[in-house]
Design a protein around this motif. Structure first.
Motif, PDB file in Angstrom:
ATOM      1  N   GLY A  31      -5.727  11.650  -9.715  1.00 17.30           N
ATOM      2  CA  GLY A  31      -5.694  10.221  -9.952  1.00 17.30           C
ATOM      3  C   GLY A  31      -4.303   9.639  -9.791  1.00 17.30           C
ATOM      4  O   GLY A  31      -3.347  10.123 -10.376  1.00 17.30           O
ATOM      5  N   GLY A  32      -4.194   8.598  -8.964  1.00 15.23           N
ATOM      6  CA  GLY A  32      -2.903   7.958  -8.774  1.00 15.23           C
ATOM      7  C   GLY A  32      -2.046   8.598  -7.712  1.00 15.23           C
ATOM      8  O   GLY A  32      -0.938   8.139  -7.458  1.00 15.23           O
ATOM      9  N   SER A  33      -2.527   9.683  -7.085  1.00 19.94           N
ATOM     10  CA  SER A  33      -1.744  10.366  -6.059  1.00 19.94           C
ATOM     11  C   SER A  33      -2.475  10.330  -4.729  1.00 19.94           C
ATOM     12  O   SER A  33      -3.699  10.271  -4.682  1.00 19.94           O
ATOM     13  CB  SER A  33      -1.493  11.831  -6.455  1.00 19.94           C
ATOM     14  N   ALA A  34      -1.700  10.373  -3.650  1.00 18.62           N
ATOM     15  CA  ALA A  34      -2.306  10.406  -2.324  1.00 18.62           C
ATOM     16  C   ALA A  34      -3.054  11.714  -2.132  1.00 18.62           C
ATOM     17  O   ALA A  34      -2.640  12.764  -2.620  1.00 18.62           O
ATOM     18  CB  ALA A  34      -1.224  10.252  -1.255  1.00 18.62           C
ATOM     19  N   GLY A  35      -4.191  11.653  -1.433  1.00 18.79           N
ATOM     20  CA  GLY A  35      -4.993  12.845  -1.208  1.00 18.79           C
ATOM     21  C   GLY A  35      -4.412  13.715  -0.100  1.00 18.79           C
ATOM     22  O   GLY A  35      -3.370  13.416   0.481  1.00 18.79           O
ATOM     23  N   THR A  36      -5.108  14.797   0.207  1.00 17.75           N
ATOM     24  CA  THR A  36      -4.675  15.752   1.222  1.00 17.75           C
ATOM     25  C   THR A  36      -5.463  15.528   2.506  1.00 17.75           C
ATOM     26  O   THR A  36      -6.692  15.535   2.493  1.00 17.75           O
ATOM     27  CB  THR A  36      -4.897  17.196   0.732  1.00 17.75           C
ATOM     28  N   ASP A  37      -4.752  15.350   3.632  1.00 14.87           N
ATOM     29  CA  ASP A  37      -5.411  15.151   4.918  1.00 14.87           C
ATOM     30  C   ASP A  37      -6.076  16.448   5.373  1.00 14.87           C
ATOM     31  O   ASP A  37      -5.529  17.531   5.171  1.00 14.87           O
ATOM     32  CB  ASP A  37      -4.389  14.749   5.988  1.00 14.87           C
ATOM     33  N   LEU A  85       0.857  -1.183   0.000  1.00 17.02           N
ATOM     34  CA  LEU A  85       0.000   0.000   0.000  1.00 17.02           C
ATOM     35  C   LEU A  85       0.895   1.234   0.000  1.00 17.02           C
ATOM     36  O   LEU A  85       1.880   1.299   0.737  1.00 17.02           O
ATOM     37  CB  LEU A  85      -0.911   0.009   1.227  1.00 17.02           C
ATOM     38  N   THR A  86       0.539   2.226  -0.815  1.00 13.43           N
ATOM     39  CA  THR A  86       1.399   3.399  -0.994  1.00 13.43           C
ATOM     40  C   THR A  86       0.762   4.704  -0.536  1.00 13.43           C
ATOM     41  O   THR A  86       1.404   5.751  -0.607  1.00 13.43           O
ATOM     42  CB  THR A  86       1.803   3.529  -2.472  1.00 13.43           C
ATOM     43  N   GLY A  87      -0.470   4.678  -0.078  1.00 10.00           N
ATOM     44  CA  GLY A  87      -1.110   5.901   0.387  1.00 10.00           C
ATOM     45  C   GLY A  87      -2.620   5.779   0.333  1.00 10.00           C
ATOM     46  O   GLY A  87      -3.162   4.758  -0.101  1.00 10.00           O
ATOM     47  N   ILE A  88      -3.315   6.826   0.787  1.00  9.64           N
ATOM     48  CA  ILE A  88      -4.771   6.882   0.713  1.00  9.64           C
ATOM     49  C   ILE A  88      -5.164   7.972  -0.265  1.00  9.64           C
ATOM     50  O   ILE A  88      -4.757   9.126  -0.127  1.00  9.64           O
ATOM     51  CB  ILE A  88      -5.390   7.155   2.100  1.00  9.64           C
ATOM     52  N   GLU A  89      -5.912   7.595  -1.278  1.00  5.45           N
ATOM     53  CA  GLU A  89      -6.332   8.541  -2.311  1.00  5.45           C
ATOM     54  C   GLU A  89      -7.452   9.440  -1.790  1.00  5.45           C
ATOM     55  O   GLU A  89      -7.484  10.643  -2.061  1.00  5.45           O
ATOM     56  CB  GLU A  89      -6.793   7.773  -3.543  1.00  5.45           C
ATOM     57  N   SER A  90      -8.383   8.870  -1.030  1.00  8.26           N
ATOM     58  CA  SER A  90      -9.476   9.638  -0.446  1.00  8.26           C
ATOM     59  C   SER A  90     -10.093   8.806   0.672  1.00  8.26           C
ATOM     60  O   SER A  90      -9.994   7.586   0.681  1.00  8.26           O
ATOM     61  CB  SER A  90     -10.542   9.981  -1.497  1.00  8.26           C
ATOM     62  N   THR A 103      -6.637  15.076  10.705  1.00  9.41           N
ATOM     63  CA  THR A 103      -6.327  13.743  10.192  1.00  9.41           C
ATOM     64  C   THR A 103      -4.873  13.682   9.756  1.00  9.41           C
ATOM     65  O   THR A 103      -4.341  14.655   9.216  1.00  9.41           O
ATOM     66  CB  THR A 103      -7.227  13.398   8.992  1.00  9.41           C
ATOM     67  N   THR A 104      -4.231  12.553   9.997  1.00  7.87           N
ATOM     68  CA  THR A 104      -2.894  12.328   9.468  1.00  7.87           C
ATOM     69  C   THR A 104      -2.822  10.923   8.879  1.00  7.87           C
ATOM     70  O   THR A 104      -3.439   9.985   9.393  1.00  7.87           O
ATOM     71  CB  THR A 104      -1.814  12.458  10.564  1.00  7.87           C
ATOM     72  N   THR A 105      -2.085  10.786   7.798  1.00  9.00           N
ATOM     73  CA  THR A 105      -1.830   9.477   7.206  1.00  9.00           C
ATOM     74  C   THR A 105      -0.321   9.288   7.077  1.00  9.00           C
ATOM     75  O   THR A 105       0.416  10.245   6.864  1.00  9.00           O
ATOM     76  CB  THR A 105      -2.489   9.342   5.827  1.00  9.00           C
ATOM     77  N   SER A 106       0.106   8.061   7.207  1.00  8.22           N
ATOM     78  CA  SER A 106       1.529   7.747   7.066  1.00  8.22           C
ATOM     79  C   SER A 106       1.673   6.387   6.406  1.00  8.22           C
ATOM     80  O   SER A 106       0.782   5.535   6.492  1.00  8.22           O
ATOM     81  CB  SER A 106       2.227   7.762   8.431  1.00  8.22           C
ATOM     82  N   VAL A 107       2.798   6.202   5.729  1.00  3.24           N
ATOM     83  CA  VAL A 107       3.071   4.959   5.010  1.00  3.24           C
ATOM     84  C   VAL A 107       4.398   4.396   5.493  1.00  3.24           C
ATOM     85  O   VAL A 107       5.396   5.123   5.591  1.00  3.24           O
ATOM     86  CB  VAL A 107       3.130   5.196   3.495  1.00  3.24           C
ATOM     87  N   ALA A 108       4.417   3.100   5.806  1.00  4.67           N
ATOM     88  CA  ALA A 108       5.648   2.439   6.218  1.00  4.67           C
ATOM     89  C   ALA A 108       5.526   0.945   5.960  1.00  4.67           C
ATOM     90  O   ALA A 108       4.489   0.341   6.260  1.00  4.67           O
ATOM     91  CB  ALA A 108       5.944   2.697   7.699  1.00  4.67           C
ATOM     92  N   SER A 109       6.553   0.367   5.386  1.00  7.17           N
ATOM     93  CA  SER A 109       6.626  -1.084   5.164  1.00  7.17           C
ATOM     94  C   SER A 109       5.430  -1.616   4.387  1.00  7.17           C
ATOM     95  O   SER A 109       4.933  -2.716   4.659  1.00  7.17           O
ATOM     96  CB  SER A 109       6.741  -1.821   6.509  1.00  7.17           C
ATOM     97  N   GLY A 110       4.936  -0.847   3.425  1.00  6.15           N
ATOM     98  CA  GLY A 110       3.829  -1.301   2.604  1.00  6.15           C
ATOM     99  C   GLY A 110       2.482  -1.235   3.288  1.00  6.15           C
ATOM    100  O   GLY A 110       1.508  -1.805   2.783  1.00  6.15           O
ATOM    101  N   GLN A 111       2.404  -0.571   4.425  1.00  9.61           N
ATOM    102  CA  GLN A 111       1.153  -0.427   5.181  1.00  9.61           C
ATOM    103  C   GLN A 111       0.834   1.054   5.350  1.00  9.61           C
ATOM    104  O   GLN A 111       1.725   1.892   5.382  1.00  9.61           O
ATOM    105  CB  GLN A 111       1.278  -1.099   6.551  1.00  9.61           C
ATOM    106  N   VAL A 112      -0.454   1.366   5.469  1.00 11.35           N
ATOM    107  CA  VAL A 112      -0.900   2.747   5.634  1.00 11.35           C
ATOM    108  C   VAL A 112      -1.617   2.881   6.975  1.00 11.35           C
ATOM    109  O   VAL A 112      -2.499   2.082   7.303  1.00 11.35           O
ATOM    110  CB  VAL A 112      -1.847   3.171   4.495  1.00 11.35           C
ATOM    111  N   THR A 113      -1.237   3.896   7.743  1.00 13.68           N
ATOM    112  CA  THR A 113      -1.902   4.191   9.013  1.00 13.68           C
ATOM    113  C   THR A 113      -2.698   5.491   8.873  1.00 13.68           C
ATOM    114  O   THR A 113      -2.171   6.498   8.408  1.00 13.68           O
ATOM    115  CB  THR A 113      -0.887   4.330  10.155  1.00 13.68           C
ATOM    116  N   LEU A 114      -3.964   5.429   9.258  1.00  6.71           N
ATOM    117  CA  LEU A 114      -4.862   6.581   9.213  1.00  6.71           C
ATOM    118  C   LEU A 114      -5.265   6.940  10.641  1.00  6.71           C
ATOM    119  O   LEU A 114      -5.743   6.087  11.394  1.00  6.71           O
ATOM    120  CB  LEU A 114      -6.112   6.242   8.391  1.00  6.71           C
ATOM    121  N   GLU A 115      -5.053   8.204  11.026  1.00  2.00           N
ATOM    122  CA  GLU A 115      -5.468   8.688  12.335  1.00  2.00           C
ATOM    123  C   GLU A 115      -6.392   9.885  12.139  1.00  2.00           C
ATOM    124  O   GLU A 115      -6.042  10.823  11.432  1.00  2.00           O
ATOM    125  CB  GLU A 115      -4.268   9.122  13.181  1.00  2.00           C
TER     126      GLU A 115
END
Length: 496
Positions: A374-380, A351-356, A384-396
């Motif tokens: 399209g194809g890009s991570a959206g704006t928090d 996983l590389t990000g959250i689009e929406s 809200t904050t989003t982060s990407v690490a080790s192929g995983q996405v965390t949404l707060e």
């Protein structure tokens, strides 16, 4: 990007370089770096974006200083300003994101320059002495996991007491110790709170308060005289009880469109009458309102695993899970930061990000991650904050009061969290995706996710001093006043 647009951009940049070389008989002198409020110094040269592109701009001639140039750009009043630069000929260029600059030229400016492809934040500069480049300073986003992570402890009800020098007035207080936020408090009903009587935020002009809205950053105090609200028949009986619902909302100073926290408190007053006009408040009882418990099944989309808190050690949300991740004390509440970790079911997918992403509560919706491209991570959004690490996405994201208001105070409902997560397959896996956007050796695509979570209000009882316990309703904190009534005056000579 079209060939003509690229060629025009290159031609303008080349022409600018040629002109400067021809008219300069000696190397320009670099301007001293200055501190400019709202801007950060990038370097001495032409501002460029992450791809080396110059920016569209409005130009004003004969600007004498860096400070004057910054002021002129601020005065344009258009969204999309990314920075400014001052040239060796004292021309001020106000730089904008692509697609913003157009005719007519703003008042006081000399020309419009567009056809370049500079996008979003200024990240670097092309060295050219005497052309200082400044970018708009990054605004500090409000991470839900930090600024408001302790909201239920730092914002709350401080108690209700008799007003100083009076036996017929009471006052109550809400306190807040989170910097950069403001309390809006009011009495919202002349009954105890319930799940549906206060489905609006307490704010000037946007409230169903039955009294004035008091606004304060740290301590909101409201005083109320109660005599006019007692019926004659109740006075003749010698005693009566009044009930109120108190509410306070907390607003972040950077965005006052919705509250980031809310508290509701039940308040009961016991009143004793000696005559029709001689009376005193004898007991003040308070209890923080708790919405009815809610439950819902948590579900997920096929292909994407969702965990509460951590993908490594958190609770996995699975189909039909009505008593697992959000059961009992683990239910979400107003002021909580909801943390979700998303992971792919298949090992060859990252996983590389959250689009929406969107949170829905009955008829209220909030875009917590806004679709950008399209194809890009959206704006928090700012809670809200989003982060990407080790192929995983965390949404707060902070669970704001509007969700609970929409659900009738949180009773019997759930929040629907849904969105689109960006993912990539390693090309060597041999699998292909529909979007097929090449990025190195990977192919990008997106997949939806959704889940339903139960909600309720917090169950924290306010710390109110207890003096006596007579006539105490179940669950209430009590302040009891021992009174001596003075005939014809209604004044209380002493209380404890």
């Amino acid at each position: 990007m079209s060939f003509s647009r690229s060629f025009l951009s290159a031609a303008k940049q080349f022409a600018l370089s040629v002109v400067v070389i021809v008219v300069s008989s000696q190397p320009p002198t670099a301007m001293a770096q200055e501190d400019v409020p709202g801007y950060e110094y990038v370097g001495d040269g032409y501002c460029v974006d992450a791809y080396g592109n110059y920016y569209d701009s409005y130009m004003e001639k004969d600007v004498g200083s860096i400070a004057v140039c910054a002021s002129a750009c601020n005065g344009i009043g258009e969204d999309g300003l990314v920075g400014f630069q001052l040239s060796t000929t004292s021309s001020c260029y106000c730089l904008f994101d692509v697609g913003i600059v157009s005719y007519p030229t703003p008042a006081g400016f000399y020309s419009v320059n567009f056809g370049y492809n500079g996008t979003e934040e200024i990240v670097s500069f092309v060295t050219f002495s005497g052309n200082p480049c400044y970018k708009v300073a990054a605004t500090s986003q409000v991470p839900a996991s930090s600024k408001y992570s302790t909201i239920n402890a730092d914002f709350g009800f401080n108690g209700a007491t008799l007003a100083a020098g009076s036996s017929s007035s009471f006052q109550f207080e809400f306190t807040n110790s989170i910097s950069g936020s403001t309390i809006h408090a009011a009495i919202i009903a002349d009954t105890f709170c319930d799940d549906t009587n206060s489905n609006s935020q307490v704010k000037d002009g946007v409230t169903n308060a039955i009294g004035p809205v008091v606004v304060s950053a740290a301590l909101a105090t409201i005083t109320k005289e109660v005599e006019s609200e007692v019926a004659v028949a109740d006075k003749n009986d010698g005693a009566t009880t009044l009930n109120y619902c108190l509410r306070a909302d907390l607003y972040d100073d950077s965005d006052s469109t919705f509250s980031v926290g809310a508290k509701k408190v039940d308040l009961q007053l016991d009143i004793a009458y000696e005559t029709e006009i001689d009376f005193s408040i004898t007991n003040i009882q308070t209890s923080e309102f708790v919405a009815s418990s809610a439950s819902a099944s948590a579900t997920r989309s096929v292909g994407i695993k969702v965990f509460r808190e951590s993908c490594a050690s958190g609770c996995e949300i699975v189909d039909g899970d009505a008593s697992g991740c959000f059961a009992g004390e683990n239910k979400t509440a107003i002021g909580d930061v909801l943390t979700l970790c998303l992971d792919a079911e298949d090992a060859d997918v990252d996983l590389t990000g959250i689009e929406s992403a969107m949170v829905n509560a009955a008829d209220y919706s909030s875009a917590i991650v806004v679709f950008a491209e399209g194809g890009s991570a959206g704006t928090d959004n700012f809670v809200t904050t989003t982060s990407v690490a080790s192929g995983q996405v965390t949404l707060e994201t902070l669970l704001i009061p509007a969700y609970y208001d929409a659900l009738g105070g949180g009773a019997g409902g759930s929040l629907e969290v849904s969105g689109t997560v960006l993912l990539s397959y390693v090309a060597s896996s041999g699998r292909r995706l529909g979007r097929e956007l090449q990025d190195g050796n990977q192919v990008q695509d997106a997949s939806p996710f959704s889940l339903s979570i139960p909600v309720e209000n917090p169950t924290v009882i306010p710390k109110v001093a207890e003096v006596g316990s007579g006539n105490s309703a179940s669950g209430f904190s009590v302040v009891t006043a021992a009174v001596t009534v003075v005939a014809a005056s209604g004044l209380m000579t002493g209380f404890v």
